[in-house]
Design a protein around this motif. Structure first.
Motif, short mmCIF file in Angstrom:
data_model
loop_
_atom_site.label_atom_id
_atom_site.label_comp_id
_atom_site.label_asym_id
_atom_site.label_seq_id
_atom_site.Cartn_x
_atom_site.Cartn_y
_atom_site.Cartn_z
N VAL A 46 0.86 -1.20 0.00
CA VAL A 46 0.00 0.00 0.00
C VAL A 46 0.89 1.24 0.00
N THR A 47 0.27 2.34 -0.38
CA THR A 47 0.96 3.64 -0.28
C THR A 47 0.11 4.51 0.65
N TYR A 48 0.75 5.03 1.66
CA TYR A 48 -0.02 5.83 2.63
C TYR A 48 -0.15 7.26 2.14
N ASP A 49 -1.40 7.70 2.01
CA ASP A 49 -1.67 9.09 1.62
C ASP A 49 -1.64 10.00 2.84
N GLU A 50 -2.05 9.42 3.95
CA GLU A 50 -2.04 10.16 5.23
C GLU A 50 -1.48 9.23 6.28
N GLY A 51 -0.75 9.76 7.25
CA GLY A 51 -0.27 8.96 8.38
C GLY A 51 0.63 7.83 7.92
N GLY A 52 0.62 6.72 8.66
CA GLY A 52 1.49 5.61 8.34
C GLY A 52 0.86 4.30 8.74
N PRO A 53 1.63 3.23 8.67
CA PRO A 53 1.07 1.91 8.99
C PRO A 53 0.79 1.77 10.49
N PRO A 54 -0.14 0.88 10.82
CA PRO A 54 -0.44 0.66 12.25
C PRO A 54 0.79 0.10 12.95
N ARG A 55 1.00 0.54 14.17
CA ARG A 55 2.14 0.04 14.95
C ARG A 55 1.62 -0.49 16.29
N ALA A 56 2.52 -1.20 16.97
CA ALA A 56 2.17 -1.66 18.32
C ALA A 56 2.12 -0.42 19.22
N VAL A 57 1.10 -0.36 20.06
CA VAL A 57 0.98 0.82 20.93
C VAL A 57 1.93 0.65 22.11
N PRO A 58 2.38 1.77 22.66
CA PRO A 58 3.25 1.66 23.84
C PRO A 58 2.51 1.05 25.02
N ARG A 59 3.24 0.57 25.99
CA ARG A 59 2.67 -0.13 27.14
C ARG A 59 1.60 0.72 27.83
N ARG A 60 1.86 2.05 27.88
CA ARG A 60 0.93 2.92 28.60
C ARG A 60 -0.44 3.03 27.89
N ALA A 61 -0.44 2.73 26.62
CA ALA A 61 -1.71 2.86 25.88
C ALA A 61 -2.37 1.51 25.62
N LEU A 62 -1.95 0.48 26.33
CA LEU A 62 -2.54 -0.86 26.10
C LEU A 62 -4.06 -0.80 26.14
N GLY A 63 -4.73 -1.51 25.26
CA GLY A 63 -6.19 -1.44 25.13
C GLY A 63 -6.58 -0.71 23.87
N LEU A 64 -5.60 -0.05 23.27
CA LEU A 64 -5.84 0.66 22.00
C LEU A 64 -5.25 -0.17 20.85
N VAL A 65 -5.95 -0.14 19.70
CA VAL A 65 -5.45 -0.88 18.53
C VAL A 65 -5.36 0.10 17.35
N GLU A 66 -4.19 0.13 16.74
CA GLU A 66 -4.05 0.99 15.57
C GLU A 66 -4.49 0.23 14.30
N VAL A 67 -5.24 0.92 13.45
CA VAL A 67 -5.70 0.31 12.19
C VAL A 67 -5.46 1.31 11.06
N ALA A 68 -5.37 0.80 9.83
CA ALA A 68 -5.26 1.66 8.65
C ALA A 68 -6.49 1.46 7.77
N LEU A 69 -6.89 2.54 7.12
CA LEU A 69 -8.08 2.46 6.27
C LEU A 69 -7.71 2.79 4.82
N SER A 70 -8.38 2.12 3.90
CA SER A 70 -8.20 2.51 2.50
C SER A 70 -8.90 3.84 2.29
N GLN A 71 -8.51 4.54 1.25
CA GLN A 71 -9.08 5.87 1.01
C GLN A 71 -10.59 5.79 0.87
N THR A 72 -11.08 4.78 0.15
CA THR A 72 -12.54 4.68 -0.06
C THR A 72 -13.27 4.40 1.25
N VAL A 73 -12.64 3.57 2.11
CA VAL A 73 -13.27 3.26 3.40
C VAL A 73 -13.26 4.51 4.28
#
Lengths: 884, 232
Positions: free
Chosen positions: A146-173
């Motif tokens: 993929v090519t990111y138009d905004e932001g970047g790929p999902p990464r593992a969240v730091p320990r302090r933010a556990l419970g959060l999940v990073e996701v990426a969306l296609s432009q149409t979505v």
């Protein structure tokens, strides 16, 4: 007494070879041509079958994949910790599944795509319903490009933010969900278990057609619709290897489905291996199950291969029909050639026999010659095929070579015995009568046997078809039915021919002139010989049936393409109200006869009592649809008129196929609502659907509180293509524009149909050549006797011009009668058998009436032979003709 | 058709210096060498000689079935050797007829139909043809076999049909090449006697090739032929 073994006299064999080399060359050429064609069938059909299998596998797309569902992770709910190796485990699972594949399947499958998906989660927010599925996709250790138009790929969240999940969306979505990089949302499953998401970036796929995106179409194409009267958007988001561990930590294990999909590589799937692949798939599916904690396997590849194999078997069966006809004509021509060869050697053979040569030695000398010609011809034919295709089939070549080798020795030995007077006519009248009766009985037995075989093979064709059991070859017995019919018809013709000949003699008896009378007399004397009549009848019947088979296949392709497209063109688009307007616009375009917008939904559930079945639902304006059907070559559906008359709350509907229970009052599940359905008639088939089709009127459906925005537009008319070029761009979300011409072209150029039509053309041309060759050979064989007979008439004063007319009549009339009978038999076979032979429906049977043109071609050939023969006779002194 | 009763001034057949050689140069085989003779109207001449003596060649040249290398053949005053194909057809149709050794009947036709063939070629009206056929079959003693095909007749009967056919067109000259060659002696003698009788009754000139000495006695004159030359 010492037993003497038969010996061939080399000088005799050589001398005969030199004397008759043109005829031997002709025999060799016939052998080479037929062996070549017969030998080419196996490799050519194998290649066509391989291409057909590859096309079927390719067309099956993602549904042809072999999918392994892995057991759920066991995560201790009490002491759940983040496992950073989760993505590695997914890859290892894929490798494990790969190792479990049987060798045959392993060889044809591409590297697996492993994925982990959640169920559809609801995004908690005010406003229209938004649904999101989360998916991790891994292709051989790589994420989808993929090519990111905004932001970047999902990464593992730091320990302090556990419970959060990073996701990426296609432009149409992202556009459909109105989200952008950095946005946070909470999602929850049906049990109310929630997770927090953060959009790490918005991407554009490197290759939207890449296999990885098959995991969830909604990753790139969000779906919008209404449920319970409320609009919704359903989409999917991409999870990376880094954020997968967070997802696993946040959601319970039973919310995560782990699968590995192995798509077959079409170019590696071979027709001959297809059956074993099917068995491996069945065995794989039966071997393990999730309930036992094993990998569960699922695939539609087996049924795809089975369908393709059935199509191939049917095509091979039809090829066998053509080949058997060709083979029969070839064998008859080879016997005719051998007959001519032996007749030309009548004097030396008779003399040899009278001087004490044994039949075995006479046969051996002819066998040496026949075998040499047959082997040389077969080697040339097979060699040419091997050179062109790399391999050759033997099965069909063997009978040709055997008959070519044996016909002349068998005929030669047998006739030499008769000519030498060894088999004298008995002097005793009673013995003569017995001999005559024996001959009649023998002929009757042969005729009865042929008629019986013709009836049995026809019965086999009707009962089993020509496809056989789907193994390498078709059902030869069934495939031989048309040829047996032709042979049986020729025998019947030989039986009845004396009747019109006698009638013609009677009719011309009282005429003062002689030509008609002499023609009838000569035909009665020599015209109705079995072999030439058989050759012409079998050849012309084969040409007619072959042409009709090809034409019926093409008609089947036309009707299937029309049924598949639903008109001259079809637009598939996202469900939208604009399509109804587009239909109106299309109807105003020049050259457009009718247009109709519809919602076509596969898998809608129709229930009645205890029965429930998935149907193809078609929601369309009944009037527009009836007009569309009337304007096209599709079958009209007058019952569409019944859809306007709603009775109470029930929506009137037309249904085709499905359980008979559903024909009463039923209920249709549509977007979480239940629509009462009253089946009032039979629906037209839409898009050649395998599933039952339910057709309802748009207004009646809406009146019941169900909304179905159209997603399909059918257009009919000669100006359809130009109209679509102008108007298709007026709506967004067009998935595809399917044109009838493209669909038809695709079906015509598909490997199997095109190979079969090529074979039909080749065999028809060869049959015509064989028919003419048979005519020439039989004319040549009877030429001396004819010259003698005509010489006597000339000696009685028949002028040269009338000799020519008698000769033309004598040669052309039996050919015309036999060719006409062959054509009628071909037409009869087409009507009686094409329904069991063609790929399309029995209504697609098309008889090639134009093949009647073969009759004048053969008659002209016969006239040409007669004129040539007359010129040759005219040059010879009458005294010489009478002496021969 | 000429009237058989009409007296003729000259010979029916006049052969002068007739020569025919088969093959060329080293392979040349002389079949007839400078043959000359006459046959008077109504005469029955037996041409006798061994096999290969030139009997058949002579008959072929008389009937226009072959062309000589030199010499002339006159039938009823008309030169045969200079006639074209149409002229020869007309000659065979109107003046000369044949009786073959192998009968030469058409197997699909009845005896009556076979006898009627020359009359068809002359486009004789149907009624006249049928009357003449009936007369001839009566003459050769096969009236009761009129409807039978050659395959249903014996060899002698077939040859009698062939003789009736040869006489059907009222020819001036009848040529018979070994007419009894396929028959046993007794049948051969009967056929030859019949031929003699019908030639007389029909007033036809006949040239019959044979090598059977018994049959020569029935002829008015015997023409011996040896090595292509005609003797006494």
């Amino acid at each position: 007494m010492r037993r003497r073994f038969p010996r061939a006299h080399a000088a005799t064999v050589g001398g005969r070879w030199r004397a008759d080399w043109p005829l031997l060359l002709l025999t060799g050429l016939v052998v080479a041509l037929t062996v070549g064609l017969a030998a080419a069938v196996d490799p050519v059909t194998e290649r066509a079958a391989d291409r057909a299998i590859a096309a079927a596998v390719h067309d099956a797309g993602a549904s042809g994949a072999v999918v392994a569902t892995l057991p759920a992770w066991y995560d201790d709910p009490r002491g759940k910790t983040r496992d950073p190796s989760t993505a590695v485990q997914v890859r290892q699972d894929a490798d494990y599944a790969r190792q479990a594949l049987p060798a045959g399947l392993d060889a044809v499958l591409r590297p697996g795509v492993a994925w982990v998906t959640t169920p559809t989660l609801q995004v908690r927010q005010v406003g229209p319903t938004k649904l999101l599925q989360l998916a991790f996709v891994d292709t051989a250790g790589e994420a989808p490009a993929v090519t990111y138009d905004e932001g970047g790929p999902p990464r593992a969240v730091p320990r302090r933010a556990l419970g959060l999940v990073e996701v990426a969306l296609s432009q149409t979505v992202a556009d459909a969900l109105e989200l952008e990089a950095g946005d946070r949302r909470t999602v929850q499953d049906e049990q109310g278990r929630s997770a927090k998401l953060r959009v790490s970036g918005v991407f554009t796929p490197g290759d939207p057609d890449a296999e990885a995106w098959d995991v969830s179409a909604r990753l790139l194409h969000p779906v919008q619709g209404t449920a319970d009267g409320l609009p919704y958007t359903s989409a999917a988001a991409l999870v990376s290897a880094g954020s997968l561990a967070d997802l696993r930590l946040v959601l319970p294990a039973d919310d995560l489905t782990r699968r590995v999909s192995f798509r077959p590589d079409p170019s590696r799937v071979r027709w001959l291996a297809a059956r074993s692949l099917e068995r491996e798939i069945v065995s794989l599916q039966a071997s393990a199950s999730l309930s036992r904690g094993d990998v569960a396997w699922d695939s539609l590849l087996g049924s795809t291969l089975e369908r393709a194999r059935a199509d191939i078997a049917s095509a091979r069966g039809r090829a066998d029909v053509l080949l058997i006809g060709l083979l029969a004509a070839t064998l008859l021509v080879l016997v005719l050639a051998a007959q001519l060869l032996v007749l030309r050697r009548r004097d030396p053979l008779t003399m040899a026999r009278q001087r004490g040569a044994s039949l075995a030695s006479i046969g051996l000398e002819l066998l040496v010659e026949g075998l040499t010609v047959a082997v040389l011809g077969a080697v040339v034919g097979l060699g040419a095929v091997v050179l062109v295709t790399g391999s050759a089939g033997w099965a069909w070549a063997v009978p040709v070579a055997v008959v070519a080798a044996l016909a002349s020795p068998v005929l030669g030995a047998s006739w030499a015995d008769v000519w030498a007077g060894a088999r004298r006519v008995p002097a005793n009248r009673s013995a003569r009568r017995t001999a005559t009766r024996t001959r009649l009985l023998r002929r009757l037995a042969v005729e009865t046997a042929v008629l019986l075989v013709a009836a049995l093979s026809f019965s086999a064709l009707l009962q089993r078809g020509v496809a056989g059991d789907g193994a390498a070859g078709g059902d030869v017995t069934a495939a031989s039915a048309p040829t047996w019919w032709a042979v049986a018809g020729a025998l019947v013709l030989l039986r009845v021919l004396p009747v019109p000949v006698r009638w013609a003699l009677r009719a011309t008896r009282r005429s003062p002139g002689g030509v008609g009378f002499f023609v009838a007399a000569r035909i009665g004397e020599a015209g109705a010989r079995a072999l030439p009549v058989l050759v012409v009848v079998v050849a012309v019947a084969g040409i007619t049936l072959g042409a009709s088979l090809a034409e019926s296949d093409r008609a089947g392709q036309t009707s299937a393409a029309l049924s598949s497209v639903g008109g001259d063109a079809r637009i598939d688009a996202d469900p939208q109200a604009d399509l109804a307007q587009l239909a109106e616009d299309a109807e105003d375009e020049p050259g457009v006869d009718a247009a109709a917008a519809a919602r076509v939904e596969d898998g809608a559930r129709l229930s009645s009592g205890g029965a429930s079945q998935a149907v193809r639902l078609v929601v369309v304006d009944a009037g527009d649809y009836a007009a569309l059907l009337a304007a096209s070559n599709l079958a009209d559906a007058p019952q569409l008129g019944r859809l306007d008359a709603a009775d109470g709350d029930e929506v009137p509907a037309l249904l085709v196929g499905g359980d008979s229970v559903l024909r009463d009052t039923a209920s249709l599940r549509w977007e979480d609502t239940s629509v009462p359905i009253d089946v009032v008639g039979t629906a037209p088939d839409v898009d050649a659907s395998a599933a039952p089709v339910l057709v309802v009127d748009t207004d009646s459906f809406a009146a019941a509180g169900a909304v179905a925005l159209p997603d399909t537009l059918w257009v009919v008319g000669t100006g359809t293509d130009a109209a679509l070029d102008r108007i298709a761009s007026r709506v967004d979300g067009v998935d595809s524009v399917v044109r009838l011409s493209d669909e038809l072209e695709a079906r015509r150029t598909a490997p199997l149909p095109s190979a079969l039509i090529d074979l039909a053309v080749a065999s028809s041309v060869l049959l015509l050549v064989l028919g003419i060759l048979g005519l020439l050979l039989s004319a040549a064989a009877q030429a001396p006797e004819r010259a003698r007979s005509l010489g006597r008439l000339r000696a009685l004063g028949l002028p040269q011009g009338e000799v020519r007319r008698v000769l033309v009549g004598e040669l052309a009339v039996p050919v015309a009668v036999a060719a006409l009978a062959g054509w009628l038999l071909g037409v009869a076979c087409s009507y009686a058998m094409l329904g069991s032979l063609t790929a399309g429906s029995p209504t697609d049977v098309e008889v090639s009436w134009w093949t009647i043109g073969v009759v004048p071609i053969l008659v002209v050939a016969a006239v040409a032979v007669a004129v040539l023969e007359w010129r040759r006779i005219r040059r010879r002194p009458l005294s010489q003709l009478l002496r021969t | 058709m000429s009237d058989p009763a009409e007296p003729l001034a000259g010979p029916m057949v006049q052969v002068r210096g007739l020569t025919r050689t088969y093959g060329t140069d080293a392979t040349a085989v002389p079949a007839l060498r400078d043959v000359s003779f006459d046959v008077a109207p109504g005469e029955m001449v037996a041409v006798v000689g061994r096999s290969g003596s030139g009997k058949t060649t002579l008959l072929n040249l008389l009937g226009g079935l072959d062309r000589p290398d030199s010499g002339s053949v006159r039938i009823d005053g008309s030169e045969v050797t200079t006639l074209d194909e149409d002229g020869l057809s007309a000659l065979r149709r109107d003046s000369v007829s044949y009786v073959f050794q192998t009968f030469g009947l058409i197997p699909a036709l009845t005896a009556a139909e076979n006898v009627g063939v020359p009359l068809r070629l002359r486009r004789t009206p149907v009624a006249d043809r049928e009357k003449r056929v009936e007369l001839l079959l009566d003459l050769v003693g096969l009236r009761d076999h009129a409807g039978q095909r050659p395959g249903e007749l014996s060899g002698g009967q077939q040859q009698r049909v062939a003789i009736a056919r040869a006489l059907a067109g009222s020819p001036r000259l009848l040529l018979a090449d070994e007419p009894t060659g396929q028959l046993d002696t007794e049948t051969g003698l009967a056929v030859m006697s019949l031929l003699r009788a019908v030639v007389e009754s029909e007033g036809v000139t006949a040239v019959v090739a044979t090598h059977d000495a018994v049959l020569m006695a029935l002829a008015d004159r015997v023409l011996a032929i040896s090595d292509g030359r005609v003797g006494g």
